[in-house]
Design a protein around this motif. Sequence first.
Motif, PDB file in Angstrom:
ATOM      1  N   SER A   1      -6.878  -0.036   4.064  1.00  0.00           N
ATOM      2  CA  SER A   1      -8.135   0.382   4.672  1.00  0.00           C
ATOM      3  C   SER A   1      -7.928   1.600   5.567  1.00  0.00           C
ATOM      4  CB  SER A   1      -8.720  -0.757   5.507  1.00  0.00           C
ATOM      5  OG  SER A   1      -9.027  -1.863   4.708  1.00  0.00           O
TER       6      SER A   1
ATOM      7  N   GLN B   1      -4.913  -1.284   8.917  1.00  0.00           N
ATOM      8  CA  GLN B   1      -5.559   0.006   8.716  1.00  0.00           C
ATOM      9  C   GLN B   1      -4.527   1.121   8.798  1.00  0.00           C
ATOM     10  OE1 GLN B   1      -8.748   0.448  11.570  1.00  0.00           O
ATOM     11  NE2 GLN B   1     -10.198  -0.620  10.252  1.00  0.00           N
TER      12      GLN B   1
ATOM     13  N   TYR C   1       0.805  -1.222   0.000  1.00  0.00           N
ATOM     14  CA  TYR C   1       0.000   0.000   0.000  1.00  0.00           C
ATOM     15  C   TYR C   1       0.835   1.267   0.000  1.00  0.00           C
ATOM     16  CZ  TYR C   1       1.063  -0.810   4.933  1.00  0.00           C
ATOM     17  OH  TYR C   1       1.714  -1.076   6.119  1.00  0.00           O
TER      18      TYR C   1
ATOM     19  N   ILE D   1     -12.457  -1.502  -1.749  1.00  0.00           N
ATOM     20  CA  ILE D   1     -11.021  -1.700  -1.973  1.00  0.00           C
ATOM     21  C   ILE D   1     -10.702  -3.075  -2.538  1.00  0.00           C
ATOM     22  CG2 ILE D   1     -10.271  -0.025  -0.271  1.00  0.00           C
ATOM     23  CD1 ILE D   1      -9.669  -2.403   1.603  1.00  0.00           C
TER      24      ILE D   1
ATOM     25  N   ILE E   1      -4.980   4.722  -1.178  1.00  0.00           N
ATOM     26  CA  ILE E   1      -6.293   4.546  -0.562  1.00  0.00           C
ATOM     27  C   ILE E   1      -7.381   4.228  -1.587  1.00  0.00           C
ATOM     28  CG2 ILE E   1      -5.766   5.842   1.516  1.00  0.00           C
ATOM     29  CD1 ILE E   1      -7.241   8.232   0.284  1.00  0.00           C
ATOM     30  N   THR E   2      -7.167   4.578  -2.839  1.00  0.00           N
ATOM     31  CA  THR E   2      -7.962   4.062  -3.955  1.00  0.00           C
ATOM     32  C   THR E   2      -6.996   3.888  -5.113  1.00  0.00           C
ATOM     33  OG1 THR E   2      -8.560   6.102  -5.152  1.00  0.00           O
ATOM     34  CG2 THR E   2      -9.884   5.553  -3.201  1.00  0.00           C
TER      35      THR E   2
ATOM     36  N   GLN F   1     -13.373   0.093   2.296  1.00  0.00           N
ATOM     37  CA  GLN F   1     -12.121   0.666   2.781  1.00  0.00           C
ATOM     38  C   GLN F   1     -12.162   0.951   4.271  1.00  0.00           C
ATOM     39  OE1 GLN F   1     -10.832   4.516   1.148  1.00  0.00           O
ATOM     40  NE2 GLN F   1      -8.898   3.514   0.749  1.00  0.00           N
ATOM     41  N   TYR F   2     -13.302   1.335   4.779  1.00  0.00           N
ATOM     42  CA  TYR F   2     -13.452   1.516   6.216  1.00  0.00           C
ATOM     43  C   TYR F   2     -14.901   1.218   6.593  1.00  0.00           C
ATOM     44  CZ  TYR F   2     -14.958   6.181   4.659  1.00  0.00           C
ATOM     45  OH  TYR F   2     -15.568   7.221   4.017  1.00  0.00           O
TER      46      TYR F   2
ATOM     47  N   THR G   1      -4.514  -1.312  -2.072  1.00  0.00           N
ATOM     48  CA  THR G   1      -4.999  -0.216  -1.240  1.00  0.00           C
ATOM     49  C   THR G   1      -4.932  -0.630   0.228  1.00  0.00           C
ATOM     50  OG1 THR G   1      -7.258  -1.033  -1.492  1.00  0.00           O
ATOM     51  CG2 THR G   1      -6.532   0.690  -3.021  1.00  0.00           C
TER      52      THR G   1
ATOM     53  N   THR H   1     -18.026  -3.744   7.048  1.00  0.00           N
ATOM     54  CA  THR H   1     -16.954  -3.560   6.058  1.00  0.00           C
ATOM     55  C   THR H   1     -17.097  -4.477   4.848  1.00  0.00           C
ATOM     56  OG1 THR H   1     -15.539  -5.116   7.292  1.00  0.00           O
ATOM     57  CG2 THR H   1     -15.256  -2.764   7.751  1.00  0.00           C
TER      58      THR H   1
ATOM     59  N   GLN I   1     -13.104   2.079 -10.258  1.00  0.00           N
ATOM     60  CA  GLN I   1     -13.292   2.278  -8.823  1.00  0.00           C
ATOM     61  C   GLN I   1     -14.773   2.214  -8.499  1.00  0.00           C
ATOM     62  OE1 GLN I   1     -10.988   2.953  -6.076  1.00  0.00           O
ATOM     63  NE2 GLN I   1     -12.906   2.393  -5.088  1.00  0.00           N
TER      64      GLN I   1
END
Length: 499
Positions: free
Chosen positions: A116, A204, A17, A337, A38-39, A363-364, A114, A301, A314
């Motif tokens: 999270s 994370q 990442y 993600i 992150i993306t 992602q979160y 990516t 999630t 995306q």
Amino acid sequence: MKWNTGVADNSEGQFPYIASLQLVRDGVRFHNCGGSIITTTAILSAAHCVFSSGYYYAVAGDYDMSTDEGTEQEVLVTEQIPHPQFNGAAGVGPYDVSVFKLQSALTLNSNVQTISLPSAGAIPEGGSIGVLSGWGTTEDGTQPNILQTVDLTIYDYETCKAHMDELDPTFNPLTETMVCTGPFYEGISICAGDSGGPLEQNQQLIGIVSFTMNPCGAAGAPSIFTRVSAYLDFINENLYLIYNKSIKKRRPKHPEAFGAHIVADTRIRWVPGEAPFIVSLQLLLGERLYHNCGGSIITTTAVLTAAHCTSDLQVVAVAGAYNISSNSSTEQYVPVIEQIPYPEYNDTSSLVGPYDIAVFRLQYALTLDSYVQVIGLPSAESIPEGGSDATLWGWGYTETGRPTEILQTVTVTIYDYGTCLEYLQYMNVTSFVLTEAILCTGPFDEGISMCAGDDGGPLEQDGVLVGIVSFSPTSCSTRGGAAVYTRVSAYMDFITENI
């Protein structure tokens, strides 16, 4: 990283990442900062890494900067967006966070992934361990070519603040939106070149390298990171422009052959909060979001949908939605993600057939409230009773021939596998693979069906997700047609392995 002990070379692919942000200025290109993917089109870094002179390349999948390993992906940074309240003139302080937008999407693989993000407001526990990685200056005063890593101890805000007050009673820039790490007296610290890079805990991104006291590794000096959980609103606003977005519909390639749309004179509009488990899975094209499929929230999630809903673009999961053409305070936008289709799904077979199920990892975590809830899953291999009713939800095409912006719902009748198979054979529908791992609904002769845009969405019965919209073997709303769903209970092992 400045240290005396405890730091090691990264194993290749261990931190997929991380990205190297390489600045080009006056004809010279050099590593300036780290960042976190992150993306596929955005890197999170520090605001103090933003430069108005020169331009950046983001290099992902790198291990040894001195050699071309064939794993690297290099993409031009087209926009650097620092937090609007960051005060660069102060040198150090709060709001040290920025989003770097990429010209083209990264390709995710074992070396490029990516990371999270944490839940909003989450605070790492004092005494716990975070993992720092970066290409920062080492104890010999040089910048390493090989990515380094070290475990750091997190200190709670009060402990760190008291410690920094002792070091310098006249100046303490620490705020509660930061994360503080040690050990304070072992010479392990962030340093030049680590800026903007990741502090990771339990997969994370909890911190962004911000600052330390000079010189790096000085006795008693902590390392300070921007706490990511304090800035999720800023991050989301600049990833997807969600407060100024304009949503259009995206038609599937073959709406006449598959998909769901609630086509019926008896359908009704959803009441906000009535189906808090459904999400709109939207594709990000440029700076606009397009509804593509439905999905069901099975954990905070993870979203369950159809395998034919996977995309190279995306994907953003929109929970708590009612009217997908406008914004609402009930909505939560979270990027997907990872898209995990069932391994035996054949995406070349006209997009229909068995194994049409996928887990989309977020992602979160979503925040659960009256508009956003998880849905129950069935017992393994349980089969809904033939003749029983279930509820279909979605934003698919309606009898007008156009997609709806308001979530629709209709009650349908479940038919047992044998009855469905016989009926489809009677209708001379033989070109689709039907297995006992599907569900079939009617009524066959009332024009109630699914259609394009309902794909991947939920068939719910008694608060349990019994089916996932897969395909219709006849044109939407054709009288005598049937709607076919993936039976969720047939895939419980796959689901539990991937959430």
